[in-house]
Enzyme design. Structure first.
Site, PDB file in Angstrom:
ATOM      1  N   GLU A 145      -5.126  -8.552  -0.691  1.00  0.00           N
ATOM      2  CA  GLU A 145      -5.983  -8.195   0.434  1.00  0.00           C
ATOM      3  C   GLU A 145      -7.413  -8.052  -0.082  1.00  0.00           C
ATOM      4  O   GLU A 145      -7.667  -7.235  -0.970  1.00  0.00           O
ATOM      5  CB  GLU A 145      -5.536  -6.893   1.119  1.00  0.00           C
ATOM      6  CG  GLU A 145      -4.231  -7.029   1.891  1.00  0.00           C
ATOM      7  CD  GLU A 145      -3.902  -5.806   2.733  1.00  0.00           C
ATOM      8  OE1 GLU A 145      -4.845  -5.112   3.204  1.00  0.00           O
ATOM      9  OE2 GLU A 145      -2.695  -5.535   2.920  1.00  0.00           O
ATOM     10  N   GLN A 197      -8.256 -11.609   7.405  1.00  0.00           N
ATOM     11  CA  GLN A 197      -6.976 -12.278   7.612  1.00  0.00           C
ATOM     12  C   GLN A 197      -7.218 -13.663   8.212  1.00  0.00           C
ATOM     13  O   GLN A 197      -8.358 -14.043   8.456  1.00  0.00           O
ATOM     14  CB  GLN A 197      -6.089 -11.442   8.515  1.00  0.00           C
ATOM     15  CG  GLN A 197      -5.607 -10.164   7.852  1.00  0.00           C
ATOM     16  CD  GLN A 197      -4.620  -9.401   8.735  1.00  0.00           C
ATOM     17  OE1 GLN A 197      -4.142  -9.860   9.763  1.00  0.00           O
ATOM     18  NE2 GLN A 197      -4.344  -8.181   8.315  1.00  0.00           N
ATOM     19  N   GLU A 256       0.831  -1.213   0.000  1.00  0.00           N
ATOM     20  CA  GLU A 256       0.000   0.000   0.000  1.00  0.00           C
ATOM     21  C   GLU A 256       0.865   1.262   0.000  1.00  0.00           C
ATOM     22  O   GLU A 256       0.700   2.163   0.830  1.00  0.00           O
ATOM     23  CB  GLU A 256      -0.975  -0.021   1.183  1.00  0.00           C
ATOM     24  CG  GLU A 256      -2.009  -1.121   1.062  1.00  0.00           C
ATOM     25  CD  GLU A 256      -3.163  -1.014   2.056  1.00  0.00           C
ATOM     26  OE1 GLU A 256      -3.170  -0.087   2.885  1.00  0.00           O
ATOM     27  OE2 GLU A 256      -4.074  -1.870   1.983  1.00  0.00           O
TER      28      GLU A 256
END
Length: 487
Positions: A294, A343, A171
């Site tokens: 993600e 996650q 990111e």
């Protein structure tokens, strides 16, 4: 009607599409994976045995680590050597808690060994140096004599580890440095130079890709750095509200929130199509993979928990979201080579929740279980009824089909909250053996598993099907996922 023809197998569905993500965030690593060798909780070399057994059962192919935002503040040398001598730090991204560095490089590779999974490490670009990244790769992979290889040996590991995947930053448009696309592209070109191949096996280098629908980022990265990368990442989270400040509850929601969550999940198809189209212009041979490292649902933190720990419950809604994403990844698996749900344990859309020695499997865990027959299979471009979108049945139906080991795996999801879904599947020849027929469903949209009631949502045998020659007739209840494997 879903029609399967003999020649409709188009591309492989890489098992890494079912990848996992473990960040130093809340109770994911500490308590979720790592309890230490002195813990009364059953463990092997400090890693929870019940968690490993559960994850092995869904055939976890690889684990991304150590972040996430944490990756760009992680300095790997703090996490090696005798535990008593490791320096502590503050986890500034996630709750401001002390990071003990008890779980580091050696512990991560021990986890992978126990899971029989591959490594995907995210390197520190945001606050780290080129030399730091170079040294970490050397420490992990060099078989021979060098300063870093010798250091690894002094810490008890004679042979190098296999490092198949390495992410250069995370990111970088946000928590990883707030860079512009061109600024990051130049950083990527520099840093990846020192992610060196020391042995016979290459390292698949993954560049930080776009957030959501930032198509400019993809354009700049592909035009500037594509020849230096093997993969480009993409991040997209499903928020029922679309509002980061008030995302919505994981368990207290109505019909409108259910359907808005489904609608926002389906945006993934548009993202995959448009980012892939940009990549196709620069890489028509599809050498560079799109890595969705993600994804998942993100709700408001569970009441009474540290808001920086991102703990949330997990209902049948989340299992349905997972199924929809899998189906979209399958359809685009000619470009999508890996994904990592966020996650693995105790954080966001987790597979498992732990409380001391107790463990519970979430509905999302069981969605992963239902899709194991699709691992490394051939995607089958099964045709829908006229007027339906490929992969869709009417308003609330969604499906995917694959072929492996002389059998078709057929998964159908009903995203509706009221009516059964009727689905006919026409195969190329007579239906022979039904190897598997299971359903994941729930009594209500908010049904979920707790430590006191761990089996509220779990798969059961599916019997609502009929075989008529080459046709399967399915009746799929509302808010459910059905998988059949037929040969």
């Amino acid at each position: 009607m879903i029609t399967i023809t003999e020649g409709a197998r188009t591309h492989r569905i890489d098992r890494r599409i079912y990848g996992q993500f473990a960040e130093h965030l809340g109770r994911c690593v500490y308590e979720g994976l790592w309890v230490g060798e002195d813990s009364p909780i059953a463990n092997r070399h400090g890693i929870r045995s019940d968690v490993v057994a559960a994850l092995r059962a869904i055939k976890v192919p690889l684990v991304r680590w150590p972040g996430g935002c944490f990756a760009d503040e992680y300095h790997w040398q703090r996490g090696i050597g005798p535990a008593a001598e490791r320096a502590t730090s503050i986890n500034t991204h996630w709750g401001g808690v002390v990071e003990t560095n008890a779980f580091g490089t050696h512990e991560y590779f021990e986890l992978l060994h126990q899971l029989d999974a591959e490594a995907y490490i995210s390197g520190n670009v945001g606050s780290g140096t080129v030399a730091e990244m170079r040294d970490w790769v050397e420490y992990i992979t060099l078989d021979g004599t060098s300063p870093m290889a010798d250091l690894r040996k002094r810490h008890g590991r004679e042979q190098p580890w296999r490092l198949p995947f390495f992410g250069v930053g995370n990111e970088s448009w946000g928590c990883g440095g707030h860079m512009t696309p061109l600024h990051y592209a130049n950083h990527y070109r520099q840093y990846q130079t020192y992610v060196r191949r020391y042995g016979e096996l290459p390292i698949y280098k993954i560049a930080c890709g776009p957030n959501d629908d930032d198509y400019e980022w993809t354009e700049v990265l592909m035009s500037t750095a594509a020849r230096f990368m093997d993969g480009l990442s993409l991040h997209y989270y499903t928020l029922p509200s679309g509002n980061w400040d008030a995302k919505g509850s994981a368990t207290d929601f109505g019909d409108d929130e259910w359907y808005e969550t489904i609608r926002r999940t389906r945006k993934m198809a548009t993202l995959l199509e448009r980012h892939s189209a940009i990549m196709d212009r620069h890489d028509p041979d599809k050498r560079v993979g799109l890595i969705v490292d993600e994804w998942g649902t993100w709700y408001d933190p569970a009441p009474g928990t540290n808001p920086g720990f991102l703990e949330q419950q997990n209902t049948i809604r989340d299992a349905v979201v997972a199924a929809l994403n899998f189906n979209m990844f399958h359809r685009h698996a000619d470009r999508v080579r890996m994904t990592n749900i966020a996650q693995m344990v105790n954080v966001l859309q987790a597979m498992l929740l732990t409380d001391g020695p107790r463990l519970v499997r979430t509905p999302t865990y069981w969605a992963f279980d239902l899709y194991t027959d699709h691992h490394d299979a051939w995607f089958v471009d099964a045709r829908p009824s006229p007027g339906d979108t490929p992969g869709r049945i009417g308003t609330h139906g969604d499906y995917t089909v694959s072929w492996r080991d002389d059998a078709y795996a057929i998964t159908v999801t009903n995203t509706g909250l009221e009516a059964d879904l009727k689905a006919d599947v026409e195969l190329p020849g007579r239906v022979g053996t039904v190897h598997r027929a299971q359903i994941l469903s729930a009594a209500s949209a908010t049904s979920h598993n707790t430590f006191d009631a761990p089996d509220t949502v779990r798969p059961a045998d599916f019997e609502a099907y009929q075989i008529e020659g080459s046709r399967l007739r399915l009746t799929v209840p509302a808010r459910s996922i059905v998988t059949l494997r037929v040969g």
